[in-house]
Structures are given as structure tokens and as C-alpha cells.
Enzyme design. Structure first.
Site, PDB file in Angstrom:
ATOM      1  N   GLN A   1       0.861  -1.192   0.000  1.00 53.20           N
ATOM      2  CA  GLN A   1       0.000   0.000   0.000  1.00 53.20           C
ATOM      3  C   GLN A   1       0.893   1.237   0.000  1.00 53.20           C
ATOM      4  O   GLN A   1       1.955   1.247   0.639  1.00 53.20           O
ATOM      5  CB  GLN A   1      -0.911   0.028   1.227  1.00 53.20           C
ATOM      6  CG  GLN A   1      -1.972   1.124   1.124  1.00 53.20           C
ATOM      7  CD  GLN A   1      -2.878   1.218   2.340  1.00 53.20           C
ATOM      8  OE1 GLN A   1      -2.412   1.499   3.435  1.00 53.20           O
ATOM      9  NE2 GLN A   1      -4.169   0.984   2.150  1.00 53.20           N
TER      10      GLN A   1
ATOM     11  N   TYR B   1      -6.695  10.589   4.418  1.00 53.70           N
ATOM     12  CA  TYR B   1      -5.301  10.977   4.169  1.00 53.70           C
ATOM     13  C   TYR B   1      -5.232  11.942   2.980  1.00 53.70           C
ATOM     14  O   TYR B   1      -6.254  12.309   2.402  1.00 53.70           O
ATOM     15  CB  TYR B   1      -4.442   9.726   3.940  1.00 53.70           C
ATOM     16  CG  TYR B   1      -4.295   8.884   5.191  1.00 53.70           C
ATOM     17  CD1 TYR B   1      -3.635   9.390   6.309  1.00 53.70           C
ATOM     18  CD2 TYR B   1      -4.833   7.604   5.268  1.00 53.70           C
ATOM     19  CE1 TYR B   1      -3.504   8.633   7.465  1.00 53.70           C
ATOM     20  CE2 TYR B   1      -4.704   6.845   6.425  1.00 53.70           C
ATOM     21  CZ  TYR B   1      -4.040   7.367   7.521  1.00 53.70           C
ATOM     22  OH  TYR B   1      -3.917   6.625   8.669  1.00 53.70           O
TER      23      TYR B   1
ATOM     24  N   CYS C   1     -10.934 -11.977  16.742  1.00 50.94           N
ATOM     25  CA  CYS C   1     -10.753 -10.581  17.163  1.00 50.94           C
ATOM     26  C   CYS C   1     -12.024 -10.121  17.872  1.00 50.94           C
ATOM     27  O   CYS C   1     -13.128 -10.399  17.410  1.00 50.94           O
ATOM     28  CB  CYS C   1     -10.501  -9.709  15.930  1.00 50.94           C
ATOM     29  SG  CYS C   1     -10.683  -7.948  16.255  1.00 50.94           S
TER      30      CYS C   1
ATOM     31  N   CYS D   1      -1.766  -7.495  20.301  1.00 50.54           N
ATOM     32  CA  CYS D   1      -3.179  -7.875  20.271  1.00 50.54           C
ATOM     33  C   CYS D   1      -3.573  -8.449  21.619  1.00 50.54           C
ATOM     34  O   CYS D   1      -2.863  -9.302  22.156  1.00 50.54           O
ATOM     35  CB  CYS D   1      -3.405  -8.900  19.164  1.00 50.54           C
ATOM     36  SG  CYS D   1      -5.065  -9.576  19.173  1.00 50.54           S
TER      37      CYS D   1
ATOM     38  N   GLU E   1      -7.272 -22.530  40.392  1.00 52.54           N
ATOM     39  CA  GLU E   1      -8.209 -21.397  40.427  1.00 52.54           C
ATOM     40  C   GLU E   1      -9.052 -21.534  41.687  1.00 52.54           C
ATOM     41  O   GLU E   1      -9.618 -22.593  41.940  1.00 52.54           O
ATOM     42  CB  GLU E   1      -9.083 -21.402  39.160  1.00 52.54           C
ATOM     43  CG  GLU E   1     -10.325 -20.537  39.220  1.00 52.54           C
ATOM     44  CD  GLU E   1     -10.094 -19.072  39.597  1.00 52.54           C
ATOM     45  OE1 GLU E   1      -9.100 -18.478  39.146  1.00 52.54           O
ATOM     46  OE2 GLU E   1     -10.908 -18.539  40.388  1.00 52.54           O
TER      47      GLU E   1
ATOM     48  N   LYS F   1     -20.600  -5.580  24.476  1.00 55.10           N
ATOM     49  CA  LYS F   1     -19.363  -6.259  24.872  1.00 55.10           C
ATOM     50  C   LYS F   1     -19.451  -7.783  24.687  1.00 55.10           C
ATOM     51  O   LYS F   1     -18.522  -8.501  25.053  1.00 55.10           O
ATOM     52  CB  LYS F   1     -19.036  -5.958  26.351  1.00 55.10           C
ATOM     53  CG  LYS F   1     -18.631  -4.542  26.670  1.00 55.10           C
ATOM     54  CD  LYS F   1     -17.238  -4.148  26.212  1.00 55.10           C
ATOM     55  CE  LYS F   1     -16.076  -4.775  26.925  1.00 55.10           C
ATOM     56  NZ  LYS F   1     -15.838  -4.309  28.266  1.00 55.10           N
TER      57      LYS F   1
HETATM   58  C1  LIG Z   1      -3.441  -1.155  13.806  1.00 52.82           C
HETATM   59  C2  LIG Z   1      -4.162  -0.777  12.544  1.00 52.82           C
HETATM   60  C3  LIG Z   1      -3.490  -0.083  11.555  1.00 52.82           C
HETATM   61  C4  LIG Z   1      -4.137   0.233  10.361  1.00 52.82           C
HETATM   62  N1  LIG Z   1      -3.425   0.820   9.353  1.00 52.82           N
HETATM   63  C5  LIG Z   1      -3.998   0.966   8.133  1.00 52.82           C
HETATM   64  C6  LIG Z   1      -3.236   1.378   7.010  1.00 52.82           C
HETATM   65  O1  LIG Z   1      -2.022   1.567   7.072  1.00 52.82           O
HETATM   66  N2  LIG Z   1      -3.887   1.524   5.830  1.00 52.82           N
HETATM   67  C7  LIG Z   1      -5.215   1.254   5.688  1.00 52.82           C
HETATM   68  O2  LIG Z   1      -5.749   1.382   4.590  1.00 52.82           O
HETATM   69  N3  LIG Z   1      -5.951   0.842   6.733  1.00 52.82           N
HETATM   70  C8  LIG Z   1      -5.376   0.671   7.938  1.00 52.82           C
HETATM   71  N4  LIG Z   1      -6.119   0.165   8.971  1.00 52.82           N
HETATM   72  C9  LIG Z   1      -7.534  -0.199   8.747  1.00 52.82           C
HETATM   73  C10 LIG Z   1      -7.665  -1.689   8.397  1.00 52.82           C
HETATM   74  O3  LIG Z   1      -7.057  -1.989   7.179  1.00 52.82           O
HETATM   75  C11 LIG Z   1      -9.140  -2.119   8.338  1.00 52.82           C
HETATM   76  O4  LIG Z   1      -9.775  -1.425   7.326  1.00 52.82           O
HETATM   77  C12 LIG Z   1      -9.876  -1.878   9.645  1.00 52.82           C
HETATM   78  O5  LIG Z   1      -9.123  -2.402  10.712  1.00 52.82           O
HETATM   79  C13 LIG Z   1     -11.255  -2.524   9.652  1.00 52.82           C
HETATM   80  O6  LIG Z   1     -11.189  -3.859   9.262  1.00 52.82           O
HETATM   81  P1  LIG Z   1     -11.166  -5.089  10.311  1.00 52.82           P
HETATM   82  O7  LIG Z   1     -12.430  -5.024  11.090  1.00 52.82           O
HETATM   83  O8  LIG Z   1     -11.072  -6.296   9.434  1.00 52.82           O
HETATM   84  O9  LIG Z   1      -9.990  -4.898  11.180  1.00 52.82           O
HETATM   85  C14 LIG Z   1      -5.497  -0.126  10.177  1.00 52.82           C
HETATM   86  C15 LIG Z   1      -6.169  -0.803  11.193  1.00 52.82           C
HETATM   87  C16 LIG Z   1      -5.520  -1.143  12.357  1.00 52.82           C
HETATM   88  C17 LIG Z   1      -6.259  -1.917  13.411  1.00 52.82           C
HETATM   89  S1  SF4 Z   2      -6.246  -5.849  20.063  1.00 52.98           S
HETATM   90 FE1  SF4 Z   2      -7.014  -5.293  18.032  1.00 52.98          FE
HETATM   91  S2  SF4 Z   2      -6.764  -7.152  16.838  1.00 52.98           S
HETATM   92 FE2  SF4 Z   2      -6.597  -7.762  18.962  1.00 52.98          FE
HETATM   93  S3  SF4 Z   2      -8.653  -8.363  19.583  1.00 52.98           S
HETATM   94 FE3  SF4 Z   2      -8.454  -6.213  20.094  1.00 52.98          FE
HETATM   95  S4  SF4 Z   2      -9.209  -5.156  18.263  1.00 52.98           S
HETATM   96 FE4  SF4 Z   2      -8.827  -7.240  17.668  1.00 52.98          FE
END
Ligand SMILES: Cc1cc2nc3c(=O)[nH]c(=O)nc-3n(C[C@H](O)[C@H](O)[C@H](O)COP(=O)(O)O)c2cc1C
Ligand code: SF4
Length: 641
Positions: A102, A173, A343, A362, A412, A430
Site C-alpha cells: 500500500q 489521508y 478478534c 493484540c 483457580e 461487549k
Molecule cells: C493497527 C491498525 C493499523 C491500520 N493501518 C492501516 C493502514 O495503514 N492503511 C489502511 O488502509 N488501513 C489501515 N487500517 C484499517 C484496516 O485496514 C481495516 O480497514 C480496519 O481495521 C477494519 O477492518 P477489520 O475489522 O477487518 O480490522 C489499520 C487498522 C488497524 C487496526
Molecule cells: S487488540 Fe485489536 S486485533 Fe486484537 S482483539 Fe483487540 S481489536 Fe482485535
């Protein structure tokens, strides 16, 4: 066939991807401060390639030294950086995975503390509410220079062996700032009508395409919705996706939001429904003829397959799901959906660490960020290990120690495993958190760990057990302030309330507006048990990362009263006396719920440390913290047992 579409190969341009499991870009903060790739960065990605992901998209590469949003974010602008990048792609290719890089510029969504000390540049001089630094608007010459830099980086990316490039046009961005009427106030050829606002993307596309050729995948990431006061509506997004297709992009990766979105949009929390972007993604998929990827809150292969079956997308992006379990596709292929570490959208380890400029981690997978360290390759000589405490820290310790080849027993003292994580799964929004406890308990079973319930540890029985290593993970106790009336019958602890041990009604006052206090207030308000008031000592409540805004909305909708700058003076049988705005006030209270933090439950630890020299500590027993620290310290103690 089971998960048939998810495991059917598909092409982007000429690049065949072995399945539909995609890791979308995530900043890892694992490079050095100049943006050079480290061995840890490679290991982190290798773990996912090994885990079966078809396509891994790297974090957003900067095209020059200052074009980053985090200190240790990757950059590629110099031939000298190519060999390390080649090492990365060679490693990924060993497992049959493909890797796209990217590429982006942060624009106003950065600050001088992390970008090498320069004033951020942007389309116009409007600061990002999140980063605050006032950006400088780019001159036309600077735009031309940046276009050239994108082209140069694309050339280096192809040389480095990447299988494709994703241009980052999402999340607020720089480039999305150009086509946003919200950010773009220019009156030159880069502002005004849509054609002008798209000009920079057009020029960058041409510069990159000229370097990589027509056969090479060039894709774009785009936010379909923005959720800001004058954010782009879906109708306009539909115009733009067509534009991107006609420009020549080979695929579109559909996302949401920007930094200043009201909701937890671009990286959803549990307040947002899972897969909330899918309905809009389907509209796009029906409308254009290039492959699409959809992401956001999709962590389950069965849901992913369903999205493909509905023809809503061609690929499924699972960003955080790949942190929680890098082996997810491999487990899915074997039909082991119950073994996946899902997650829980807590944001604590991933975004939480990023915002502190640390490498990501994580909560449910302490291996993330430590792939080079926790290799489980050199097995130490087997020991007997006794873990005391079956909360998340204790369970992680037991699991890591067993995986190291030790013989582990877990004691425990109650009849349930999970400790303070159990009440944490009860507040509204939650429920997803429960999957972590399910995963840990299943691991204890799979690893055949000797778990002894209802076993209280004492110095005597621990010594008699004779373990080579003792790990104490006895957690913490809720704080109880030394105030008049603290022992009254109407005083309860938040964790008891969440566990249903204290049925409350009438006027309920929650003392403490942190994460536990606000969640307990939500729990009480959701059950319509009475009128809830939250007393917070500071100037605002704090429900945790990206959760405060939706929490406030929930509390407002449920008519919860929040009193800030409130210092409790004493507790009465039907009131709480506070000092507020330099006056004494009496808040009616049939019940009072304490959510005033925790202190360590370390009596046993201290006694054991005076008698034995093989005692380690894990979790809140050292210093009350949060679930992220508990699982990380537990895992570490077990690994090094
Ligand atoms: C730690 C972190 C860093 C991220 N950095 C980027 C990034 O560099 N570029 C981008 O397009 N999205 C970035 N995202 C967004 C993720 O690509 C994704 O769209 C978002 O986490 C939602 O998808 P998910 O629910 O599958 O995590 C980031 C997300 C997280 C959690
Ligand atoms: S720390 Fe980030 S990747 Fe890990 S469980 Fe929580 S939301 Fe998901």
C-alpha cells in the site's frame, strides 16, 4: 463444498490469488525510525503467509522520509531500500501468498512529532481534529513533485517483488483530502469541480502505471462513507468508484471513514454491527466490473463465505482478524472454526499501541509484535510449573508454558475461569469479548493442562506442590475508599453488579466515570432498573479507546445523568454527598456502585517471594492495569517459565 468460494482462486489483473482471504493494510510500527524494514517486520508478515492468507497488503508506505503518520512506519523511496523489501516478498512467496504494497501520503493526518519534525502538508490549511497540527497547503510545484515520488516508489515496489500496489485513497489521508469537499478549499486546478479534485489521483495513477506497466495490478482503497458533518454521501461515492474503474484501477478495496468520523467508522468497535460495510459494498460490486475487497468488522470465515455467496464482494478483508489469529485461513480450511482466536474489536493492542507509538500487539494474541521472540523453537528443559489464578493472565501463562514443553498445573480458587474478564463481557456492546474466554478455555483443554478448580493457594500447599516454577496471577481487588458510610448496605462493587449478584433499582449512583464505571452505567440503564447517575472526578468520562463517543450517545439516549468534577465526600443511606463546583451537593442514591479502580491482590505473592526463589508474577498482581497487559504479561511469564 464448505467455504467453497473463500477457497476458490481469483485474479486481480494478471495476478492469481489462491483464495479470497485478504489481510488489509495495517500500520505495524515495526520498522526502524527511518522506515527501513526489520527482521521482526518480515517475521510478522511471514506468520500470516504461513497461516494461509491469499493476499497480504502491507501497511501504507511513505514515498519520502516525512510522509508517514507514525514514527516507525515503512517507507520506500531509495534504491538502497530495495534488497530488504525483496527479502520480505521472497519470504511471503515461499508460502504461495501474494503481497501488495500500500502506498500513501498522510496529508494532515500526522504531526511533527512523528513525521521527522516538519509541518504537515495538506490539500488546504484545515487541521485534522485528531492531530491538531495546522497543516500547510501544498503548492502546485509540490504536487508535481509528489506525483513524481509516487511514480518512483511504484518502480521500486515492482523491483522489490511486490505482486501489486494499492493506492491509499481512503481514511482522510492526503489523496482523499483532495477529492473531499470537506478538506479541499483550493481555487486552482486541483480544487472545485470533481474533475479538478480528482486531478492528483489521475496524475499519480498515470505516473505509477507508466512505471509498472499494464499487466501489473494497481488497485485503490476508498472509503465509501465518511460519517462527518459534510462527509461524502454514498451517491457521490458511487460516481467516484466508476471514475476509478474507468481510470484503470484493477480492483477497489472498500472501506469507511476518516480520522474525524464521528463514529468508530474506519476501524469499528463492538458498538458497530459486524460487516456493516457489506450492504454498500454490494451496491458497488453490482455497479462496476473490476474485483472488489470489502472489510470492517468481518472476523468469521462463515460470514465471509456468505458475503461472497451474496455476490457482495470478490475478496474479504480481515485486518484485525489476522492479528487475533494469523492461522485463520488454515484453520478454516480444516473446518476448525471453533479453534479460531477471534478478534473482539477491543482496539487495545492494535490501535492502542499505535497511538502510543509502539509496535502493534493484540489483546487476544500476545504473539503479535513478538514473532521473532516467541518462536517456540528452542524448547527449554521441561519443568513442573504451577500457575496460581485462572484469569486471563493465568490462562495465558499456562498455555505458553505448556507450549514450551513444561508440565503445567493451574489452580483457580473459584469455580469459574476468567477472573475480572467475566464481568467485562456483560455490559451492552461487549458480548463479542466472550469469545476470548471461550478460546482460552478451549486451549487449556486441547493442551491437556491440569486445571484444578476451587483450589485456594497458601504458602504451605504451594511449597508442598514442589513446582520448579510458580507463576502468581491472582489479579486485583476493587478499590474501596476510606470514606464515611463505605460499609453501608447500599454500597456495591461494579463487578458484582455486572455479574448479577446485586439486583439494583430506584436511584442508582455509579462512582467513577472510567471504563468500568461507564460500562456498568450502560448495563444498569439498559436493564431499565432505575435512574442512573455517574459521578466522575475529572472533567470528562472516559470509556476507553474510540468507545467514549458511542458510550456517551448510549448514556444520553438512556437518560443517564453524568456529573463531572464531582468529588465524593461521604456515602449516606439514601444519598451521596459530593463537592461539585466548590459547593456541597446531595445526590439521591438508593444504591451506590463503586467503580474506582483496582489494587493488586498480592499478599500471597509477597509471602511466596520471601520463602521461594522461583516465583514469577503476571497480570494485575504486580500493578493493576488492563486486559491487554494481563494477557501479555501472563504469556511472557509462561514462555520464560
Ligand atoms: C493497527 C491498525 C493499523 C491500520 N493501518 C492501516 C493502514 O495503514 N492503511 C489502511 O488502509 N488501513 C489501515 N487500517 C484499517 C484496516 O485496514 C481495516 O480497514 C480496519 O481495521 C477494519 O477492518 P477489520 O475489522 O477487518 O480490522 C489499520 C487498522 C488497524 C487496526
Ligand atoms: S487488540 Fe485489536 S486485533 Fe486484537 S482483539 Fe483487540 S481489536 Fe482485535
Amino acid at each position: 463444498m464448505y467455504l467453497k468460494k473463500m477457497f476458490t482462486p481469483y485474479k486481480i489483473n494478471q495476478c492469481e490469488i489462491k483464495n479470497r482471504f485478504v489481510v488489509p493494510a495495517m500500520v505495524s510500527n515495526m520498522c526502524d525510525e527511518d522506515g527501513n524494514i526489520t527482521d521482526q517486520f518480515i517475521k510478522y508478515h511471514e506468520t500470516k503467509a504461513k497461516g494461509g492468507w491469499g493476499l497480504i497488503i502491507t501497511e501504507d508506505y511513505g514515498v519520502n522520509p516525512n510522509g508517514v503518520g507514525y514514527k516507525n512506519c515503512v517507507r520506500l523511496y531509495d534504491e538502497k531500500q530495495v534488497p530488504a523489501n525483496k527479502k520480505l516478498t521472497d519470504t511471503i512467496h515461499m508460502y504461495g501468498a501474494k503481497m501488495f504494497a500500500q502506498v500513501f501520503h498522510p496529508g494532515r493526518q500526522t504531526n511533527s512529532k512523528v513525521n521527522g519534525g516538519v509541518q504537515p502538508i495538506s490539500v488546504s490549511r484545515i487541521p485534522d481534529p485528531f492531530n491538531q497540527d495546522i497543516p500547510r497547503d501544498m503548492t502546485v510545484e509540490e504536487i508535481h513533485e509528489l506525483v513524481h515520488e509516487f511514480g518512483h516508489t511504484a518502480k521500486l515496489m515492482k523491483e522489490s517483488g511486490f505482486d501489486g500496489i494499492e493506492l491509499h485513497l481512503a481514511h482522510g489521508y492526503l489523496l482523499s483530502g483532495f477529492f473531499s469537499t470537506r478538506q479541499n478549499r483550493r481555487t486552482d486546478e486541483y480544487g472545485g469541480c470533481l474533475e479538478n479534485r480528482m486531478r492528483i489521483v489521475h496524475e499519480i495513477y498515470d505516473a505509477m502505471r507508466a512505471e509498472v506497466g499494464t499487466d501489473f495490478p494497481l488497485t485503490a482503497r476508498f472509503s465509501l462513507t465518511e460519517d462527518t458533518v459534510d462527509g461524502r454521501p454514498m451517491d457521490e461515492s458511487m460516481v467516484m468508484v466508476k471514475y476509478f474503474e474507468e481510470l484503470g484501477f484493477d480492483a477497489l478495496n472498500l472501506s469507511n471513514g476518516e480520522y474525524s468520523s464521528y463514529a468508530d467508522e474506519s476501524i469499528s468497535t463492538t458498538f458497530t454491527p459486524k460487516g456493516f460495510n457489506v450492504a454498500n459494498a454490494k451496491k458497488v460490486h453490482d455497479f462496476i466490473n473490476i474485483p472488489t475487497i470489502v472489510a470492517n468488522g468481518i472476523n468469521d470465515p462463515a460470514m465471509a463465505e456468505n458475503i461472497l455467496q451474496q455476490d457482495a464482494s470478490d475478496f474479504i478483508g480481515m485486518a484485525r482478524a489476522s492479528l487475533a489469529d494469523p492461522d485463520l485461513p488454515r484453520k478454516a480450511a480444516r473446518g476448525q472454526l471453533g479453534d479460531i482466536n477471534y478478534c473482539i474489536r477491543c482496539l487495545q493492542g492494535c490501535i492502542g499501541n499505535l497511538l502510543q507509538q509502539k509496535p502493534i500487539n493484540c489483546l487476544v494474541n500476545p504473539m503479535i509484535g513478538h514473532e521473532s521472540e516467541y518462536t517456540f523453537e528452542s524448547q527449554p528443559s521441561p519443568k513442573t510449573v504451577l500457575v496460581i489464578g485462572g484469569g486471563t493472565a493465568g490462562m495465558e501463562a499456562a498455555i505458553a508454558a505448556t507450549r514450551q514443553g513444561h508440565s503445567v498445573t493451574l489452580w483457580e480458587k473459584s469455580d469459574v475461569l476468567g477472573g475480572e474478564f467475566i464481568p467485562a463481557i456483560y455490559p451492552p456492546a461487549k458480548g463479542e469479548y466472550a469469545t476470548f474466554l471461550v478460546f482460552l478455555k478451549r486451549q487449556l483443554k486441547i493442551l491437556n493442562i491440569n486445571v484444578v478448580m476451587n483450589q485456594t493457594a497458601t504458602v504451605e500447599n504451594v511449597k508442598a506442590f514442589g513446582a520448579n516454577k510458580v507463576i502468581v496471577a491472582t489479579g486485583g481487588h476493587p478499590n474501596k475508599p476510606h470514606l464515611e458510610g463505605i460499609d453501608n448496605d447500599n454500597i456495591h462493587f461494579a463487578n458484582e453488579v455486572l455479574l448479577g449478584k446485586a439486583p439494583l433499582n430506584g436511584e442508582i449512583v455509579v462512582v467513577g466515570g472510567g471504563e468500568v464505571g461507564t460500562e456498568t452505567a450502560m448495563f444498569l440503564a439498559d436493564g431499565e432498573r432505575g435512574h442512573v447517575t455517574v459521578l466522575e472526578m475529572t472533567g470528562d468520562i472516559n470509556a476507553g479507546l474510540l468507545r467514549t463517543v458511542p458510550t456517551k450517545r448510549f448514556l444520553r439516549d438512556h437518560e443517564v445523568t453524568i456529573v463531572t468534577h464531582a468529588t465524593v465526600q461521604e456515602f449516606g443511606s439514601n444519598e451521596v454527598v459530593i463537592e461539585h463546583n466548590e459547593k456541597t451537593e446531595h445526590i439521591p442514591a438508593d444504591h451506590i456502585v463503586l467503580a474506582m479502580g483496582y489494587h493488586s491482590n498480592n499478599d500471597l505473592l509477597k509471602s511466596l517471594q520471601t520463602e521461594l526463589n522461583n516465583v514469577e508474577e503476571a497480570g494485575d498482581v504486580t500493578k493493576p492495569s488492563n486486559a491487554l497487559v494481563s494477557s501479555a504479561t501472563g504469556f511472557k511469564a509462561g514462555y520464560y517459565a
